[in-house]
Scaffold this motif. Structure first.
Motif, PDB file in Angstrom:
ATOM      1  N   ALA A 272     -33.545  33.386  -0.503  1.00 31.84           N
ATOM      2  CA  ALA A 272     -33.569  34.605  -1.308  1.00 31.84           C
ATOM      3  C   ALA A 272     -33.626  34.367  -2.814  1.00 31.84           C
ATOM      4  O   ALA A 272     -33.916  35.282  -3.570  1.00 31.84           O
ATOM      5  N   GLY A 273     -33.350  33.150  -3.263  1.00 33.10           N
ATOM      6  CA  GLY A 273     -33.304  32.919  -4.696  1.00 33.10           C
ATOM      7  C   GLY A 273     -33.770  31.537  -5.075  1.00 33.10           C
ATOM      8  O   GLY A 273     -34.201  30.764  -4.222  1.00 33.10           O
ATOM      9  N   PRO A 274     -33.691  31.229  -6.367  1.00 33.52           N
ATOM     10  CA  PRO A 274     -34.112  29.889  -6.797  1.00 33.52           C
ATOM     11  C   PRO A 274     -33.211  28.825  -6.178  1.00 33.52           C
ATOM     12  O   PRO A 274     -32.000  28.962  -6.182  1.00 33.52           O
ATOM     13  N   HIS A 275     -33.822  27.814  -5.640  1.00 29.78           N
ATOM     14  CA  HIS A 275     -33.056  26.772  -4.958  1.00 29.78           C
ATOM     15  C   HIS A 275     -33.005  25.495  -5.777  1.00 29.78           C
ATOM     16  O   HIS A 275     -31.955  24.963  -6.055  1.00 29.78           O
ATOM     17  N   VAL A 276     -34.161  25.019  -6.171  1.00 35.02           N
ATOM     18  CA  VAL A 276     -34.238  23.772  -6.919  1.00 35.02           C
ATOM     19  C   VAL A 276     -34.382  24.118  -8.390  1.00 35.02           C
ATOM     20  O   VAL A 276     -35.022  25.093  -8.751  1.00 35.02           O
ATOM     21  N   THR A 277     -33.780  23.297  -9.244  1.00 32.28           N
ATOM     22  CA  THR A 277     -33.822  23.527 -10.681  1.00 32.28           C
ATOM     23  C   THR A 277     -35.247  23.724 -11.172  1.00 32.28           C
ATOM     24  O   THR A 277     -36.160  23.035 -10.730  1.00 32.28           O
TER      25      THR A 277
ATOM     26  N   CYS B 273     -36.531  17.114   2.131  1.00 30.50           N
ATOM     27  CA  CYS B 273     -35.503  16.612   1.208  1.00 30.50           C
ATOM     28  C   CYS B 273     -34.132  16.472   1.856  1.00 30.50           C
ATOM     29  O   CYS B 273     -33.333  15.645   1.438  1.00 30.50           O
ATOM     30  N   HIS B 274     -33.864  17.296   2.851  1.00 30.63           N
ATOM     31  CA  HIS B 274     -32.557  17.300   3.504  1.00 30.63           C
ATOM     32  C   HIS B 274     -32.687  16.817   4.936  1.00 30.63           C
ATOM     33  O   HIS B 274     -33.570  17.241   5.667  1.00 30.63           O
ATOM     34  N   ASN B 275     -31.765  15.957   5.347  1.00 32.45           N
ATOM     35  CA  ASN B 275     -31.704  15.560   6.750  1.00 32.45           C
ATOM     36  C   ASN B 275     -30.965  16.676   7.469  1.00 32.45           C
ATOM     37  O   ASN B 275     -29.827  16.983   7.126  1.00 32.45           O
ATOM     38  N   PRO B 276     -31.573  17.302   8.449  1.00 35.53           N
ATOM     39  CA  PRO B 276     -30.919  18.441   9.083  1.00 35.53           C
ATOM     40  C   PRO B 276     -29.740  18.069   9.979  1.00 35.53           C
ATOM     41  O   PRO B 276     -29.087  18.949  10.527  1.00 35.53           O
TER      42      PRO B 276
ATOM     43  N   GLY C  84     -25.837  13.100   6.512  1.00 34.05           N
ATOM     44  CA  GLY C  84     -26.229  12.369   5.319  1.00 34.05           C
ATOM     45  C   GLY C  84     -25.049  11.832   4.542  1.00 34.05           C
ATOM     46  O   GLY C  84     -23.886  12.045   4.895  1.00 34.05           O
ATOM     47  N   ALA C  85     -25.379  11.151   3.447  1.00 36.25           N
ATOM     48  CA  ALA C  85     -24.366  10.543   2.592  1.00 36.25           C
ATOM     49  C   ALA C  85     -23.812  11.526   1.563  1.00 36.25           C
ATOM     50  O   ALA C  85     -22.801  11.258   0.923  1.00 36.25           O
ATOM     51  N   SER C  86     -24.482  12.663   1.395  1.00 32.73           N
ATOM     52  CA  SER C  86     -24.017  13.667   0.440  1.00 32.73           C
ATOM     53  C   SER C  86     -23.756  14.983   1.173  1.00 32.73           C
ATOM     54  O   SER C  86     -24.295  15.227   2.257  1.00 32.73           O
ATOM     55  N   LYS C  87     -22.967  15.831   0.547  1.00 30.21           N
ATOM     56  CA  LYS C  87     -22.653  17.133   1.137  1.00 30.21           C
ATOM     57  C   LYS C  87     -23.932  17.956   1.362  1.00 30.21           C
ATOM     58  O   LYS C  87     -24.021  18.728   2.301  1.00 30.21           O
ATOM     59  N   ALA C  88     -24.939  17.746   0.499  1.00 32.26           N
ATOM     60  CA  ALA C  88     -26.213  18.462   0.617  1.00 32.26           C
ATOM     61  C   ALA C  88     -27.140  17.815   1.648  1.00 32.26           C
ATOM     62  O   ALA C  88     -28.254  18.282   1.837  1.00 32.26           O
ATOM     63  N   LEU C  89     -26.679  16.772   2.309  1.00 31.97           N
ATOM     64  CA  LEU C  89     -27.437  16.080   3.359  1.00 31.97           C
ATOM     65  C   LEU C  89     -28.802  15.600   2.875  1.00 31.97           C
ATOM     66  O   LEU C  89     -29.799  15.688   3.585  1.00 31.97           O
TER      67      LEU C  89
ATOM     68  N   SER D  40     -27.334  11.930  -5.214  1.00 34.09           N
ATOM     69  CA  SER D  40     -27.415  12.783  -6.406  1.00 34.09           C
ATOM     70  C   SER D  40     -28.718  13.568  -6.413  1.00 34.09           C
ATOM     71  O   SER D  40     -29.727  13.137  -5.856  1.00 34.09           O
ATOM     72  N   ARG D  41     -28.695  14.706  -7.085  1.00 27.23           N
ATOM     73  CA  ARG D  41     -29.903  15.540  -7.163  1.00 27.23           C
ATOM     74  C   ARG D  41     -31.043  14.805  -7.864  1.00 27.23           C
ATOM     75  O   ARG D  41     -32.174  14.847  -7.413  1.00 27.23           O
ATOM     76  N   MET D  42     -30.743  14.158  -8.966  1.00 26.06           N
ATOM     77  CA  MET D  42     -31.800  13.442  -9.691  1.00 26.06           C
ATOM     78  C   MET D  42     -32.329  12.269  -8.868  1.00 26.06           C
ATOM     79  O   MET D  42     -33.510  11.958  -8.918  1.00 26.06           O
ATOM     80  N   GLY D  43     -31.472  11.632  -8.122  1.00 23.33           N
ATOM     81  CA  GLY D  43     -31.923  10.560  -7.238  1.00 23.33           C
ATOM     82  C   GLY D  43     -32.914  11.077  -6.215  1.00 23.33           C
ATOM     83  O   GLY D  43     -33.886  10.402  -5.871  1.00 23.33           O
ATOM     84  N   LEU D  44     -32.686  12.277  -5.749  1.00 23.93           N
ATOM     85  CA  LEU D  44     -33.602  12.893  -4.794  1.00 23.93           C
ATOM     86  C   LEU D  44     -34.924  13.230  -5.481  1.00 23.93           C
ATOM     87  O   LEU D  44     -35.992  12.953  -4.934  1.00 23.93           O
ATOM     88  N   CYS D  45     -34.870  13.783  -6.678  1.00 21.75           N
ATOM     89  CA  CYS D  45     -36.090  14.135  -7.418  1.00 21.75           C
ATOM     90  C   CYS D  45     -36.977  12.907  -7.613  1.00 21.75           C
ATOM     91  O   CYS D  45     -38.200  12.980  -7.501  1.00 21.75           O
ATOM     92  N   ARG D  46     -36.345  11.765  -7.896  1.00 19.63           N
ATOM     93  CA  ARG D  46     -37.105  10.533  -8.154  1.00 19.63           C
ATOM     94  C   ARG D  46     -37.855  10.025  -6.929  1.00 19.63           C
ATOM     95  O   ARG D  46     -38.728   9.185  -7.051  1.00 19.63           O
ATOM     96  N   LYS D  47     -37.537  10.512  -5.771  1.00 19.09           N
ATOM     97  CA  LYS D  47     -38.258  10.090  -4.574  1.00 19.09           C
ATOM     98  C   LYS D  47     -39.710  10.557  -4.612  1.00 19.09           C
ATOM     99  O   LYS D  47     -40.572   9.930  -4.020  1.00 19.09           O
ATOM    100  N   CYS D  48     -39.973  11.675  -5.290  1.00 23.28           N
ATOM    101  CA  CYS D  48     -41.337  12.210  -5.375  1.00 23.28           C
ATOM    102  C   CYS D  48     -41.882  12.233  -6.799  1.00 23.28           C
ATOM    103  O   CYS D  48     -43.076  12.164  -7.005  1.00 23.28           O
TER     104      CYS D  48
END
Length: 136
Positions: free
Chosen positions: A74-79, A107-110, A113-118, A125-133
Motif C-alpha cells: 500500500a505504500g513506499p517500501h524501499v527508500t 530481496c527477501h528469503n521467504p 535469514g540472518a536479519s529480521k527482514a529476512l 543491512s539495507r545498504m548491503g542488500l542494495c549493493r547486491k544489484c
C-alpha cells in the motif's frame, strides 16, 4: 481433511519435512524464521500437489506476500533513490539475475535469514542488500 477427503492436512510441516529435511536443517541455522514456517504452516504459501507458480506457490510471489503484508503493497517500501522514484517491487526484470521478474523474494528469503527482514545472501543491512544489484 474436511471438506476434501484426500487433501493434505494444513499446517502439518511434518509431511513436508519427509522430503525436505535438508531445508528444515538449513532454516534452523538461521537467526530469524518467517512466522508461517516457524508455525509449520507450509500450506499457507505452497500447494504440494500442483501449481502454475514457481516453488509450488499458491499464487504469484508478489501477490502472495502482499496478501499478508498489505502495508508494504500500500505504500513506499524501499527508500527513494537519488532520482526521487520509488524502487519497483514487481513488473521489472530482477537485476540480481535468477532469470525471473523482480518480486519480494528477489530481496527477501521467504523462509529464514540472518536479519529480521529476512534479506537474501546472508545480508544483514539495507545498504548491503542494495549493493547486491547497485554498484553505487
Amino acid at each position: 481433511s474436511v471438506p476434501n477427503k484426500y487433501q493434505a492436512r494444513p499446517g502439518d510441516a511434518a509431511l513436508c519435512v519427509e522430503c525436505h529435511e535438508d531445508k528444515l536443517t538449513e532454516y534452523r541455522k538461521s537467526k530469524f524464521v518467517h512466522g508461517p514456517l516457524e508455525a509449520g504452516l507450509c500450506l499457507v504459501c505452497h500447494d504440494p500437489h500442483a501449481s502454475n507458480q514457481k516453488a509450488q506457490l499458491v499464487m504469484p510471489a508478489y501477490d502472495l506476500c502482499a496478501s499478508c503484508h498489505a502495508q508494504v503493497a500500500a505504500g513506499p517500501h524501499v527508500t527513494r533513490g537519488y532520482g526521487g522514484t520509488l524502487h519497483p517491487l514487481k513488473g521489472v526484470t530482477n537485476p540480481a539475475g535468477m532469470g525471473e521478474d523482480l518480486s519480494c523474494a528477489s530481496c527477501h528469503n521467504p523462509h529464514a535469514g540472518a536479519s529480521k527482514a529476512l534479506f537474501r545472501w546472508g545480508v544483514t543491512s539495507r545498504m548491503g542488500l542494495c549493493r547486491k544489484c547497485h554498484n553505487k
